[in-house]
Design a protein around this motif. Structure first.
Motif, PDB file in Angstrom:
ATOM      1  N   THR A 299       0.832  -1.195   0.000  1.00  0.00           N
ATOM      2  CA  THR A 299       0.000   0.000   0.000  1.00  0.00           C
ATOM      3  C   THR A 299       0.867   1.245   0.000  1.00  0.00           C
ATOM      4  O   THR A 299       1.838   1.333   0.736  1.00  0.00           O
ATOM      5  CB  THR A 299      -0.904   0.007   1.256  1.00  0.00           C
ATOM      6  OG1 THR A 299      -1.658  -1.207   1.253  1.00  0.00           O
ATOM      7  CG2 THR A 299      -1.854   1.182   1.236  1.00  0.00           C
TER       8      THR A 299
ATOM      9  N   SER B 148       2.275   4.989   0.736  1.00  0.00           N
ATOM     10  CA  SER B 148       2.318   5.719   1.996  1.00  0.00           C
ATOM     11  C   SER B 148       1.191   6.733   2.106  1.00  0.00           C
ATOM     12  O   SER B 148       0.841   7.160   3.195  1.00  0.00           O
ATOM     13  CB  SER B 148       3.670   6.416   2.151  1.00  0.00           C
ATOM     14  OG  SER B 148       3.873   7.334   1.097  1.00  0.00           O
TER      15      SER B 148
ATOM     16  N   CYS C 182      -1.435   5.696   4.547  1.00  0.00           N
ATOM     17  CA  CYS C 182      -1.092   5.472   5.950  1.00  0.00           C
ATOM     18  C   CYS C 182      -1.991   6.336   6.839  1.00  0.00           C
ATOM     19  O   CYS C 182      -2.260   7.490   6.519  1.00  0.00           O
ATOM     20  CB  CYS C 182       0.367   5.821   6.207  1.00  0.00           C
ATOM     21  SG  CYS C 182       1.536   4.813   5.276  1.00  0.00           S
TER      22      CYS C 182
ATOM     23  N   ASP D 243       1.441   7.579   9.675  1.00  0.00           N
ATOM     24  CA  ASP D 243       2.725   7.758   8.978  1.00  0.00           C
ATOM     25  C   ASP D 243       3.672   8.613   9.817  1.00  0.00           C
ATOM     26  O   ASP D 243       4.208   9.626   9.364  1.00  0.00           O
ATOM     27  CB  ASP D 243       2.494   8.393   7.604  1.00  0.00           C
ATOM     28  CG  ASP D 243       3.695   8.205   6.676  1.00  0.00           C
ATOM     29  OD1 ASP D 243       4.526   7.314   6.962  1.00  0.00           O
ATOM     30  OD2 ASP D 243       3.797   8.939   5.687  1.00  0.00           O
TER      31      ASP D 243
ATOM     32  N   GLU E 283       4.455  -5.188   3.111  1.00  0.00           N
ATOM     33  CA  GLU E 283       4.157  -3.987   3.873  1.00  0.00           C
ATOM     34  C   GLU E 283       2.965  -4.216   4.798  1.00  0.00           C
ATOM     35  O   GLU E 283       1.978  -4.854   4.432  1.00  0.00           O
ATOM     36  CB  GLU E 283       3.873  -2.833   2.919  1.00  0.00           C
ATOM     37  CG  GLU E 283       3.838  -1.478   3.603  1.00  0.00           C
ATOM     38  CD  GLU E 283       3.746  -0.348   2.597  1.00  0.00           C
ATOM     39  OE1 GLU E 283       2.620  -0.100   2.114  1.00  0.00           O
ATOM     40  OE2 GLU E 283       4.783   0.270   2.296  1.00  0.00           O
TER      41      GLU E 283
ATOM     42  N   VAL F 180      -0.228  -2.856   6.857  1.00  0.00           N
ATOM     43  CA  VAL F 180      -1.218  -1.779   6.760  1.00  0.00           C
ATOM     44  C   VAL F 180      -2.330  -2.026   7.772  1.00  0.00           C
ATOM     45  O   VAL F 180      -2.433  -3.105   8.364  1.00  0.00           O
ATOM     46  CB  VAL F 180      -1.818  -1.682   5.336  1.00  0.00           C
ATOM     47  CG1 VAL F 180      -0.754  -1.288   4.331  1.00  0.00           C
ATOM     48  CG2 VAL F 180      -2.472  -2.998   4.922  1.00  0.00           C
TER      49      VAL F 180
ATOM     50  N   GLU G 146       2.670   0.467  10.777  1.00  0.00           N
ATOM     51  CA  GLU G 146       2.056   0.660   9.466  1.00  0.00           C
ATOM     52  C   GLU G 146       3.052   1.167   8.429  1.00  0.00           C
ATOM     53  O   GLU G 146       3.987   1.902   8.722  1.00  0.00           O
ATOM     54  CB  GLU G 146       0.878   1.638   9.561  1.00  0.00           C
ATOM     55  CG  GLU G 146       1.299   3.066   9.880  1.00  0.00           C
ATOM     56  CD  GLU G 146       0.187   4.077   9.649  1.00  0.00           C
ATOM     57  OE1 GLU G 146      -0.841   3.734   9.051  1.00  0.00           O
ATOM     58  OE2 GLU G 146       0.361   5.245  10.070  1.00  0.00           O
ATOM     59  N   CYS G 147       2.805   0.732   7.190  1.00  0.00           N
ATOM     60  CA  CYS G 147       3.546   1.213   6.024  1.00  0.00           C
ATOM     61  C   CYS G 147       5.042   0.919   6.096  1.00  0.00           C
ATOM     62  O   CYS G 147       5.854   1.614   5.479  1.00  0.00           O
ATOM     63  CB  CYS G 147       3.301   2.700   5.804  1.00  0.00           C
ATOM     64  SG  CYS G 147       1.555   3.074   5.520  1.00  0.00           S
TER      65      CYS G 147
END
Length: 318
Positions: free
Chosen positions: A37, A39, A42, A45, A89, A91, A139-140
């Motif tokens: 996914t 960024s 996010c 982030d 990744e 998410v 995440e990310c």
């Protein structure tokens, strides 16, 4: 199925405030094989900063020692990548196994750790409503990435201390039951699964059982669900009277859901506790173990059937 929204792991639940400023953000739908996914999707982030960069981590996993400088400013939520992984990744809405430590920055005390879980790994559903601390940390970034997340006390509420999270997503976990199929139990509704694992239920002729009845459809070999555990499941609920669906995680983009076993109706609780992760079970419950005591509820007089994939269980922090 749920009585009402639940508060889960105490430290994690407090950190849901992290996402309060993410207006307009939406969680990507979850599947067994999520695509990487960008960024731009996010939810938080978090970026590196003076505090997260200054955190020193010696060792790895549950044996890691986390040191926070005494003069760290803790001005914002910050995340520094210590070591980048090479997996898929991570998410929002992913189910992942995580090694982590949460450290009080003022005292150096470890306030929570995945060491209390079997094998030193916690199974975490990155649900933005209940686990935003881990969303902010993981995440990310690819699976295998080790991070230091700096959290000002203000994100936990008035009077709370600054904290640092050291975390690593070890692997993405299956989002359907992976146990060994078991022969159907006579008299119970029959279940067929599509190619994604979503169930369809056929109700047999006759009256519903007068007591809650549970049968195993797939036998898992993971940890056993205990009373009060935080569980992650996929589920489908239908009425015995006409076989119609009234609730289902499969109808919400097949995204798993999480809750404490003590936060759902009695029949659902009976279906979960004592079962092993990786199992799929079917439960039939009379109104007395469903919504019979909920005056005016649309399901108050209904016998209910749930098919449940048990994906993870975690003891709740005391």
């Amino acid at each position: 199925m749920r009585k009402r929204p639940l508060i889960v792991l105490s430290t994690v639940a407090a950190a849901t405030l992290l996402l309060a400023g993410c207006s307009g953000a939406s969680a990507p739908s979850s599947s067994g094989t999520p695509e990487p996914t960008a960024s731009s999707t996010c939810l938080l982030d978090a970026q590196p900063g003076a505090t997260s960069d200054a955190v020193v981590v010696d060792g790895s996993g549950v044996d890691a020692t986390v040191t926070v400088p005494a003069d760290a400013p803790f001005a914002e939520v910050e995340r520094t990548v210590i070591s980048e992984g090479d997996g898929d990744e991570v998410v929002a809405n992913d189910l992942v196994s995580v090694m982590f430590k949460i450290v009080d920055a003022d005292t150096g005390e470890v306030v929570d750790s995945s060491a209390r879980n079997e094998g030193g790994l916690a199974s975490v559903l990155l649900d933005q409503n209940n686990a935003s601390l881990f969303i902010a940390a993981l995440e990310c970034e690819p699976v295998g990435t080790q991070v230091a997340l700096a959290l000002p006390g203000s994100v936990f509420g008035e009077g709370q201390t600054n904290k640092v999270v050291y975390a690593e997503a070890v692997e993405k976990l299956p989002e359907v039951a992976t146990g060994t199929p078991v022969d159907p139990t006579p008299g119970m509704p029959t279940v067929k699964l599509d190619d994604k694992g979503a169930p369809t239920v056929t109700i047999p002729e006759g009256d519903a059982p007068t007591e809650t009845t549970v049968a195993v459809l797939k036998q898992g070999d993971g940890p056993t669900v205990a009373s009060g555990d935080l569980v992650v499941v996929q589920y489908l609920g239908v009425k015995w009277s006409d076989g119609k669906e009234f609730d289902s995680s499969w109808s919400r983009d097949a995204a798993p859901t999480q809750f404490q076993t003590t936060g759902v109706v009695a029949g659902f609780q009976k279906a979960l506790e004592g079962q092993k992760v990786g199992s799929q079970v079917i439960v039939v419950m009379p109104p007395s173990d469903g919504y019979g005591a909920s005056e005016g509820h649309e399901l108050q007089k209904e016998s209910l059937v749930f098919v449940v994939d048990i994906l993870a269980t975690t003891p709740v922090q005391q």
